[in-house]
Design an enzyme around this catalytic site. Structure first.
Site: not given
Ligand code: GLN
Length: 533
Positions: A506, A508, A380
């Site tokens: 994500h 994970e 992300c």
């Molecule tokens: N802050 C970034 C977004 O809102 C990444 C979010 C994250 O890493 N979960 O897109």
């Protein structure tokens, strides 16, 4: 009729109540039962979405996009069942629903009170999860005696009359401290904690004693006498070197048998946990070492990247490699430079995060991995860092930025989508939960997953700006995963690199001890290879 097991905690927090609940669920599922599990948190936040990782650890995201307490992550990893919004109940969520009903006139003008309205609402959430399951394990957050926990304890007390005492079991997890000056384990705090529970009207059926040392039979007799439970309902949870040995330790003491007998559930005889034993054996016998840098903003907080840590662990055991994690505060990179801080690591992982603080350090970390052929996994925000580095240092877009870091940047490479711009409501602005993604054949991602269509969980606002796609691809950073419906880039890879993958989602959250996530598995394999060079 479903059966219910309530797990409460006493004396102190952080006793491993969540792991106990998850372990119990694991054993019951392995006994052939349909098990669900839920967390009841007495705090007033409606969900964990707005909570700071410094205070609360990571936010775990379910398939349906619920932002939950990190214990749900343990539950999913242990029981290996996808959970949902229904499996995460907070006082805030309960009160919100009660107040909504009150405003809608559903209480017919009655006075709305904690008992029975709030307690009934809590019970409804238990019944909702029960449908289709033989057993529901419900963990009550906090410690017995907390003011905000009272409505939950009252609700689970009443619940026994509602569904019948024989269908309900109370398991209390408590601490048996070791007093070194006396050289003794002490049961008094446990007695007090059970007394507190009884004062509320709950008599525990099982006591799980967290302790540094084994409890001898005298000690168990004493607990049994004072707490009115039989000695064979007292289990010890000695500090374990891995959370994954806890179900095995409890099985050895017959926890599953005690529970199935007490609840009148069919007994499965000896439960087969041989694959868990093998997993722990492999953990004890690695045949190599690799050092991975985890570059984040909350690296000092043990639980802030809990699922990432677990996913690394699963993948490392699968690859028979002992992973040494180098926790790197991204601001260290900003002070001393990536070369100084990251020298010698065999893999670099930049996890998710929010806000612009520390972002430059993450961008440098991605650049360092790119230039030095070090395996890189960006999750992300870690993908965003890799995109910005590539834009600035390969594509020569000096002004390239993310609109999160600098809202004034014209046409940022990582931008917020048009349709999300005007949503003000907190929590309402993110892409949350599971989305389908199509993988490009021949890519690292396609190779890892060994299929073309995947589902992964998201939690973010920003996306790769598709207007840069052709330029990036012509320079060797390829979009290898796409959410087709909206033409959003979900995965980017650098083709000429040993292993460089950034993902918008994500992964994970989907890693399991016996089924490491394919991307983590291949990332660790690439790091292992680099370590052996
Ligand atoms: N802050 C970034 C977004 O809102 C990444 C979010 C994250 O890493 N979960 O897109």
């Amino acid at each position: 009729m479903s059966k219910f097991i309530f797990v409460t905690g006493g004396v102190v927090s952080s006793l491993g109540k969540g792991i106990t609940a998850a372990s119990l669920g694991t054993l019951l599922k392995r006994a052939g039962l349909r098990v669900s599990i839920l967390k009841m948190d007495p705090y007033l936040n409606v969900d964990a979405g707005t909570m700071n990782p410094f205070q609360h650890g990571e936010v775990f995201v379910t398939d349906d996009g619920a932002e939950t307490d990190l214990d749900l992550g343990h539950y999913e990893r242990f029981i290996d069942e996808p959970l949902s919004n229904d499996n995460s109940v907070t006082a805030g969520k309960i009160y919100q629903e009660v107040i909504r009903k009150e405003r809608a006139g559903q209480y017919n003008g009655g006075t709305v009170q904690v008992i029975p309205h709030v307690t009934n609402q809590i019970q409804e959430s238990l019944l909702r999860v029960a449908s289709g399951n033989d057993v529901v394990v419900a963990e009550i957050g906090g410690t017995v005696g907390d003011i905000e926990g009272l409505p939950f304890l009252e609700a689970i007390r009443q619940f026994a009359s509602r569904v019948g005492r024989t269908n309900v079991m109370y398991c209390h997890v408590t601490l048996i401290p070791y007093i070194s000056a006396a050289g003794e384990l002490k049961t008094k705090p446990t007695q007090h904690s059970v007394n507190e529970l009884r004062r509320i009207g709950i008599q525990p059926d099982i006591i799980v004693c967290r302790s540094q040392y084994p409890l001898n039979s005298d000690l168990k007799d004493k607990i049994a006498l004072f707490c009115s439970v039989s000695t064979d309902s007292i289990f010890e949870a000695i500090d374990a070197d891995s959370i994954y040995s806890v179900p095995l330790n409890l099985q050895k003491q017959g926890l599953d048998r005690t529970v199935t007998q007490r609840l009148g559930l069919p007994s499965a005889g000896e439960i087969d946990m041989s694959d868990w034993h093998r997993f722990l054996d492999m953990r004890a016998h690695p045949d190599g070492e690799a050092e991975i840098a985890l570059v984040g903003k909350y690296t000092g907080i043990k639980d802030a990247y809990l699922s990432v840590n677990e996913a690394i662990l699963h993948a490392s055991i699968h690859n028979a490699v002992k992973v040494k994690l180098r926790h790197i505060e991204t601001e260290e990179i900003e002070k001393s430079g990536a070369g100084d801080v990251l020298r010698g690591v065999h893999g670099i992982l930049v996890p998710g995060g929010f806000g612009s603080r520390g972002m430059e350090g993450k961008i440098s970390a991605a650049g360092y991995a790119r230039e030095n052929g070090i395996p890189y996994l960006g999750l992300c925000l870690g993908l965003h860092a890799a995109i910005i580095d590539f834009a600035r240092n390969v594509a020569g877009l000096a002004l390239a930025n993310s609109s999160e870091m600098d809202p004034g940047t014209p046409n940022p490479v990582v931008h917020i989508m048009e349709e999300q711009k005007n949503i003000k409501d907190l929590g309402g602005t993110m892409r949350l939960g599971v989305y389908p993604c199509k993988l490009k054949e021949g890519s690292l991602a396609h190779g890892a997953y060994a299929r073309g269509d995947i589902l992964e969980r998201h939690r973010h606002r920003y996306e790769f700006n598709d207007s840069y796609r052709d330029r990036f691809e012509s320079l060797g950073m390829n979009v290898t995963g796409i959410y087709e419906e909206k033409n959003l880039a979900e995965i980017l890879e650098i083709s000429s690199h040993a292993w460089f993958v950034g993902v918008q989602f994500h992964p994970e959250f989907l890693s399991r001890p016996l089924r490491p996530h394919p991307l983590f598995r291949d990332f660790i394999a690439a790091a292992k290879k680099r370590a052996s060079l």
